[in-house]
Enzyme design. Structure first.
Site, PDB file in Angstrom:
ATOM      1  CB  CYS A  38      33.777 -26.464  28.133  1.00 41.54           C
ATOM      2  SG  CYS A  38      32.826 -25.061  28.755  1.00 41.54           S
ATOM      3  CB  CYS A  53      22.759 -30.589  22.121  1.00 41.35           C
ATOM      4  SG  CYS A  53      21.789 -29.698  21.000  1.00 41.35           S
ATOM      5  N   GLY A  91      32.762 -25.606  24.063  1.00 46.62           N
ATOM      6  CA  GLY A  91      33.291 -24.383  24.662  1.00 46.62           C
ATOM      7  C   GLY A  91      32.238 -23.364  25.043  1.00 46.62           C
ATOM      8  CD  GLU A  92      29.904 -19.587  27.917  1.00 51.95           C
ATOM      9  OE1 GLU A  92      29.015 -20.404  28.199  1.00 51.95           O
ATOM     10  OE2 GLU A  92      29.668 -18.538  27.272  1.00 51.95           O
ATOM     11  CB  SER A  99      24.351 -21.205  23.023  1.00 49.34           C
ATOM     12  OG  SER A  99      23.949 -21.852  24.214  1.00 49.34           O
ATOM     13  CD  GLU A 119      33.661 -34.333  18.002  1.00 51.14           C
ATOM     14  OE1 GLU A 119      34.023 -35.482  17.738  1.00 51.14           O
ATOM     15  OE2 GLU A 119      32.802 -34.088  18.847  1.00 51.14           O
ATOM     16  CB  CYS A 140      27.206 -28.147  32.340  1.00 49.31           C
ATOM     17  SG  CYS A 140      27.438 -26.359  32.218  1.00 49.31           S
ATOM     18  CB  CYS A 157      26.677 -26.849  15.687  1.00 55.03           C
ATOM     19  SG  CYS A 157      26.879 -26.781  17.458  1.00 55.03           S
ATOM     20  CB  SER A 178      22.732 -23.166  28.858  1.00 57.35           C
ATOM     21  OG  SER A 178      23.202 -23.332  27.549  1.00 57.35           O
ATOM     22  CG  PHE A 179      16.996 -20.551  32.368  1.00 55.25           C
ATOM     23  CD1 PHE A 179      17.693 -19.404  32.692  1.00 55.25           C
ATOM     24  CD2 PHE A 179      15.848 -20.857  33.099  1.00 55.25           C
ATOM     25  CE1 PHE A 179      17.261 -18.565  33.722  1.00 55.25           C
ATOM     26  CE2 PHE A 179      15.418 -20.027  34.126  1.00 55.25           C
ATOM     27  CZ  PHE A 179      16.119 -18.886  34.433  1.00 55.25           C
ATOM     28  CG  HIS A 180      20.083 -26.253  31.023  1.00 54.02           C
ATOM     29  ND1 HIS A 180      19.395 -26.449  29.850  1.00 54.02           N
ATOM     30  CD2 HIS A 180      21.375 -26.068  30.648  1.00 54.02           C
ATOM     31  CE1 HIS A 180      20.230 -26.373  28.830  1.00 54.02           C
ATOM     32  NE2 HIS A 180      21.434 -26.144  29.272  1.00 54.02           N
ATOM     33  CG  ASN A 190      21.057 -35.218  22.638  1.00 55.92           C
ATOM     34  OD1 ASN A 190      20.118 -35.848  22.152  1.00 55.92           O
ATOM     35  ND2 ASN A 190      21.221 -33.923  22.431  1.00 55.92           N
ATOM     36  CB  CYS A 247      27.750 -30.666  29.036  1.00 53.38           C
ATOM     37  SG  CYS A 247      28.653 -30.187  27.567  1.00 53.38           S
TER      38      CYS A 247
END
Ligand code: SAH
Ligand code: SF4
Length: 385
Positions: A134, A367, A193-194, A225, A114, A138, A127, A247-249, A324, A141
């Site tokens: 991926c 996201c 994806g990463e 990112s 997408e 996570c 985006c 992506s710290f989080h 989200n 996600c």
């Protein structure tokens, strides 16, 4: 012990054989030159031919060799005999109430990714996805729950930018005045994806997007990112030169291990050391720390204060992302008052702390909600059964 993370990625040939013909889209200038030499283009003409074809494809958006009128007719026929100019196929396009557009894109092998276009007042951001699914998992996600993974080719990555320009009607028209306001002005590698696990293809695609003879987006309008693939981070500065988001989080290894499992391999301290050494770090090119707000998981005042302490000395922006939701997600979005209180602590410590407005939620385009429609349908059928 963490399992090796790249093991399940399928690889496919870089050039897609289409009736034996090579797709030129996604080739670097050197790659294009080699392809032209291989069909007998004289060495002394090669550079000029690369420049001409490049301009047709990436400046004018032309996909038909016959329309390349500054090339001899025979040469155009030769090109058409050996090459194609193909983008991934748009299977569906959904438009959100807020104007966000989500494209479901089919790539070779029938896989789907997408791509999301987000119009804002002063910019339009695309985006872009870099992998099908991926390999990282996570826990907050949706993409991370998708089983099948393969790396996108450079052509499939730059192809997403091109198909969005097609849809937005943004290729210049010869003879008409050039419109300097761009609908698609920014690219973020924040789709599925990463990107640092598919670095070479991402780099080649972004070099095409930045090339001054074509789409010509400034490197400062591209943001990559990463979840924290430490050994690859510096290459982002040295080989692409784009902006970096991380992506710290979480503010403790214990919590981050549970949210972003790659933390077990490269923990907070190791990640921060890599960011402090980031070659392009400066006040004008700050690193964005993304921080997803999960209710009662990582959203306390103590977290906010720890975050500020951890990143001290790194030119940074902190981007708070309200979580989200997706079907079956194990978390809830933090309350607005909590997000605001968190933002306030960060702001008072001297950091910009914008809260990212969720966009396109009604079409599952926000996201972390991306997951191919076929995967969703398959899972829904399984659940029903
Ligand atoms: N794989 C890369 C880029 C894609 S994700 C990365 O992880 O950085 C883009 C951003 O959305 C990341 O910061 C990611 O952590 C965040 N994200 C993922 N799922 C989310 C969700 N459900 N709600 C809000 N943000 C999410
Ligand atoms: Fe992969 Fe990024 Fe999702 Fe983590 S947040 S699973 S790295 S796409």
């Amino acid at each position: 012990m963490t399992a090796p993370i790249t093991q399940d990625v399928l690889t496919i040939p870089r050039r897609l054989p289409e009736g034996g013909r090579t797709n030129l889209i996604g080739l670097t200038r050197d790659g294009l030159r080699d392809a032209l030499l291989a069909i007998g283009t004289p060495e002394r003409q090669a550079k000029m031919r690369v420049g001409q074809i490049w301009q047709w494809v990436y400046h004018w958006g032309v996909r038909d060799f016959a329309a390349m009128t500054n090339l001899a007719k025979d040469y155009r026929a030769l090109l058409a005999e050996h090459f194609v100019l193909e983008l991934p196929q748009v299977v569906s396009r959904q438009v959100s109430a807020d104007g966000t557009r989500k494209y479901l894109v089919r790539i070779a092998g029938g896989h789907e990714v997408e791509t999301v276009y987000i119009p804002e007042e002063d910019r339009g951001t695309l985006c872009v996805s870099s992998q099908v699914g991926c390999t990282l998992t996570c826990s907050f996600c949706h993409t991370g729950t998708q089983k099948l993974v393969r790396n996108l080719t450079a052509g499939e990555i730059v192809g997403q930018v091109m198909l969005a320009r097609d849809d937005l009607g943004e290729w210049p028209v010869s003879g008409q005045p050039k419109d300097e306001t761009r609908l698609l002005s920014n690219v973020v590698l924040m789709g599925m994806g990463e990107p640092l696990y598919n670095f070479d293809a991402v780099r080649d695609a972004m070099r095409i997007v930045m090339d001054g003879e074509g789409i010509a987006l400034s490197r400062r309008r591209i943001t990559l990112s990463t979840s924290g693939v430490v050994p690859e981070i510096a290459r982002c500065a040295t080989e692409i030169g784009c902006l970096l988001a991380v992506s710290f989080h979480a503010t403790t290894d214990e919590v981050r291990d549970g949210l972003v499992p790659i933390n077990k391999k490269w923990n907070i301290e190791t990640l921060l050391a890599a960011l402090r050494d980031y070659p392009r770090l400066s006040n004008s090119e700050r690193i964005t720390f993304e921080y997803v707000m999960l209710k009662d998981v990582n959203d306390s005042d103590a977290d906010a204060r720890r975050l500020v302490k951890l990143i001290a000395g790194i030119p940074a922006k902190i981007n708070l992302i309200p979580f989200n939701e997706w079907p079956g997600a194990p978390y809830q979005r933090s309350d607005w008052e909590r997000i605001e209180a968190f933002a306030d602590i960060i702001y008072k410590a001297g950091y910009a702390s914008p809260i990212r407005t969720p966009r396109g939620e009604d079409i599952m385009a926000a996201c972390g909600q991306l997951k191919s429609a076929t995967e969703r349908a398959r899972n829904a059928r399984r659940a029903e059964a």
